[in-house]
Design a protein around this motif. Sequence first.
Motif, PDB file in Angstrom:
ATOM      1  N   ALA A   1       0.801  -1.225   0.000  1.00 34.69           N
ATOM      2  CA  ALA A   1       0.000   0.000   0.000  1.00 34.69           C
ATOM      3  C   ALA A   1       0.831   1.271   0.000  1.00 34.69           C
ATOM      4  N   SER A   2       2.120   1.174   0.247  1.00 31.69           N
ATOM      5  CA  SER A   2       2.933   2.370   0.502  1.00 31.69           C
ATOM      6  C   SER A   2       2.919   3.371  -0.642  1.00 31.69           C
ATOM      7  N   VAL A   3       3.346   2.959  -1.826  1.00 31.62           N
ATOM      8  CA  VAL A   3       3.429   3.873  -2.963  1.00 31.62           C
ATOM      9  C   VAL A   3       2.043   4.371  -3.355  1.00 31.62           C
ATOM     10  N   SER A   4       1.064   3.482  -3.365  1.00 30.26           N
ATOM     11  CA  SER A   4      -0.296   3.869  -3.739  1.00 30.26           C
ATOM     12  C   SER A   4      -0.878   4.853  -2.733  1.00 30.26           C
ATOM     13  N   THR A   5      -0.565   4.683  -1.457  1.00 33.77           N
ATOM     14  CA  THR A   5      -1.048   5.615  -0.439  1.00 33.77           C
ATOM     15  C   THR A   5      -0.496   7.018  -0.687  1.00 33.77           C
ATOM     16  N   ALA A   6       0.756   7.090  -1.086  1.00 33.55           N
ATOM     17  CA  ALA A   6       1.365   8.393  -1.377  1.00 33.55           C
ATOM     18  C   ALA A   6       0.645   9.080  -2.536  1.00 33.55           C
ATOM     19  N   TYR A   7       0.360   8.338  -3.592  1.00 35.15           N
ATOM     20  CA  TYR A   7      -0.355   8.928  -4.732  1.00 35.15           C
ATOM     21  C   TYR A   7      -1.778   9.332  -4.339  1.00 35.15           C
ATOM     22  N   ALA A   8      -2.451   8.483  -3.554  1.00 33.00           N
ATOM     23  CA  ALA A   8      -3.812   8.807  -3.122  1.00 33.00           C
ATOM     24  C   ALA A   8      -3.831  10.086  -2.295  1.00 33.00           C
ATOM     25  N   ALA A   9      -2.852  10.256  -1.416  1.00 26.59           N
ATOM     26  CA  ALA A   9      -2.768  11.469  -0.598  1.00 26.59           C
ATOM     27  C   ALA A   9      -2.548  12.697  -1.472  1.00 26.59           C
ATOM     28  N   ARG A  10      -1.683  12.577  -2.454  1.00 25.28           N
ATOM     29  CA  ARG A  10      -1.419  13.710  -3.357  1.00 25.28           C
ATOM     30  C   ARG A  10      -2.666  14.077  -4.156  1.00 25.28           C
ATOM     31  N   ILE A  11      -3.349  13.075  -4.686  1.00 30.32           N
ATOM     32  CA  ILE A  11      -4.552  13.336  -5.476  1.00 30.32           C
ATOM     33  C   ILE A  11      -5.628  13.967  -4.600  1.00 30.32           C
ATOM     34  N   MET A  12      -5.789  13.453  -3.379  1.00 30.46           N
ATOM     35  CA  MET A  12      -6.797  13.980  -2.461  1.00 30.46           C
ATOM     36  C   MET A  12      -6.507  15.435  -2.127  1.00 30.46           C
ATOM     37  N   ARG A  13      -5.261  15.755  -1.872  1.00 35.43           N
ATOM     38  CA  ARG A  13      -4.894  17.133  -1.537  1.00 35.43           C
ATOM     39  C   ARG A  13      -5.204  18.093  -2.690  1.00 35.43           C
ATOM     40  N   SER A  14      -4.754  17.735  -3.879  1.00 30.32           N
ATOM     41  CA  SER A  14      -4.947  18.633  -5.024  1.00 30.32           C
ATOM     42  C   SER A  14      -6.425  18.795  -5.378  1.00 30.32           C
ATOM     43  N   GLN A  15      -7.188  17.705  -5.300  1.00 33.02           N
ATOM     44  CA  GLN A  15      -8.605  17.784  -5.649  1.00 33.02           C
ATOM     45  C   GLN A  15      -9.397  18.584  -4.622  1.00 33.02           C
ATOM     46  N   LEU A  16      -9.094  18.403  -3.340  1.00 33.45           N
ATOM     47  CA  LEU A  16      -9.824  19.143  -2.311  1.00 33.45           C
ATOM     48  C   LEU A  16      -9.515  20.636  -2.395  1.00 33.45           C
ATOM     49  N   LEU A  17      -8.268  20.978  -2.670  1.00 38.97           N
ATOM     50  CA  LEU A  17      -7.916  22.385  -2.839  1.00 38.97           C
ATOM     51  C   LEU A  17      -8.625  22.985  -4.043  1.00 38.97           C
TER      52      LEU A  17
END
Length: 345
Positions: free
Chosen positions: A214-230
Motif C-alpha cells: 500500500a505504501s506507494v499507492s497511499t502516497a499517490y492517493a494522498a497527493r490526489i486527495m490534496r490537489s482535488q480538495l484544494l
Amino acid sequence: MGKYILKRVLQFIPVFIGVTMILFAMKTIVPGDPVKIITGGKQVTPETELQIRITNGLIETDENGRALYDEDGNTIPTPIWKQYLTYMNGLLHGDLGTSYTRNMKVSDILANKYPYTVKLAIVAIILEAIVGIGAGMVSAIKRYSFWDVLVTLVTSILVAMPAFWLGMMLQLFFGVFLKNATGGAFYLPISGAGGSNSEFESWVHYILPAVTLASVSTAYAARIMRSQLLEVMNQDYIRTAKAKGLSRRDIIWHHALKNALIPVVTYIGIDFGGMLAGAILTETVFNWPGVGYEIYRAVTQRDWPIVLGGVTVVVVVVMVINLLVDVSYAFLDPRIRFGSSKSEN
C-alpha cells in the motif's frame, strides 16, 4: 445505467481476446519444449512422449485421438490458432488447463492461491484509503503548515521508493534488527502467511506485506486527495456555502468531499484491481502464497497453463473492478448519468 453497463461488458470482449492472443503469441516465441517441462527433463520412451503431446494438444489427432502423420512419417504440430481456439473453448466451460509441472488443474491451483491475494489486497486497500485520504485532507485543510510539509515530504519519498526495496528494508528492520535488539521479545514475521507451525497469529503476517503493497499507492492517493480538495474549495458553490455562513467543517464534509473523492476513488479502485491481480514483487519478496507469486514461479518454470490461466483470471478481475469504479461515480456525484443523450436531459 443499464445501457452503459451492457456497453462496457461488450467492450470487454475484444480486450479479453486481444490479451489472450498476445499471451499465446508469447508462448510460441519463448523457447522451451513442453514435454521436457512436463517430464522434468528426464528421458522418456517415444510412446510416452507421443502420448504427452496428444494429451496436451500439441500435435494433430484424428477423431479417435490417434496421432496424425505427414507424408514423411512425422507428427503434425497443432497450429497455434487451433490451440488458441481449443483453449478458448475450454475457458467457456470453466477449464483453464492442466499444469505442466504439477499435473493439477490450473483452476484448482488458483482457487487455493487467490484467497491469500484477496485478503492481502483488502488489508492493503483499507490502509491506502484511510491513510491516503486522511493525509490528503489534513494536508489540504492545513495548507502550508507543518503537517502539509510533512505529508508532502513523506509522499515524495514513498513515490520514489521501489516497492521491493521497501519490503526488504522492512524485513531487515522489523524482522532482523528488532529481533536482535530486543533479544527476540518483539519482531514481525518476514515471510509466509502463517499457519499451524507459525509462532505468530495469522493476522500478524499481513502487516509488513500490506504496508509494502500500500505504501506507494497511499502516497499517490494522498497527493490526489490534496490537489482535488484544494481545487474544489475554490469552486463557486463552495464560496456560496461560505457566504451562507456554513462552518468550514460542514462545507468540507457535506459539499466539497464528495466531489473531491471522485478522482481518488478512481485511482484507489483501479489500484485495488491491480492488487487483486497479484502483486508479484511484494508476494515474491515476502514469499506470500498468492496468485502473483504463483504466476512468477510459473514464468520461471515455463509452466504456460498456469501463466495463461492466471493472467486470464487477472484480466477479468481488473475489467470488473474498473466497471464497478465507473458505476460508483453516479453515487458520488448525482449529476453524473451514464448512457443518457442530450435529448433525454
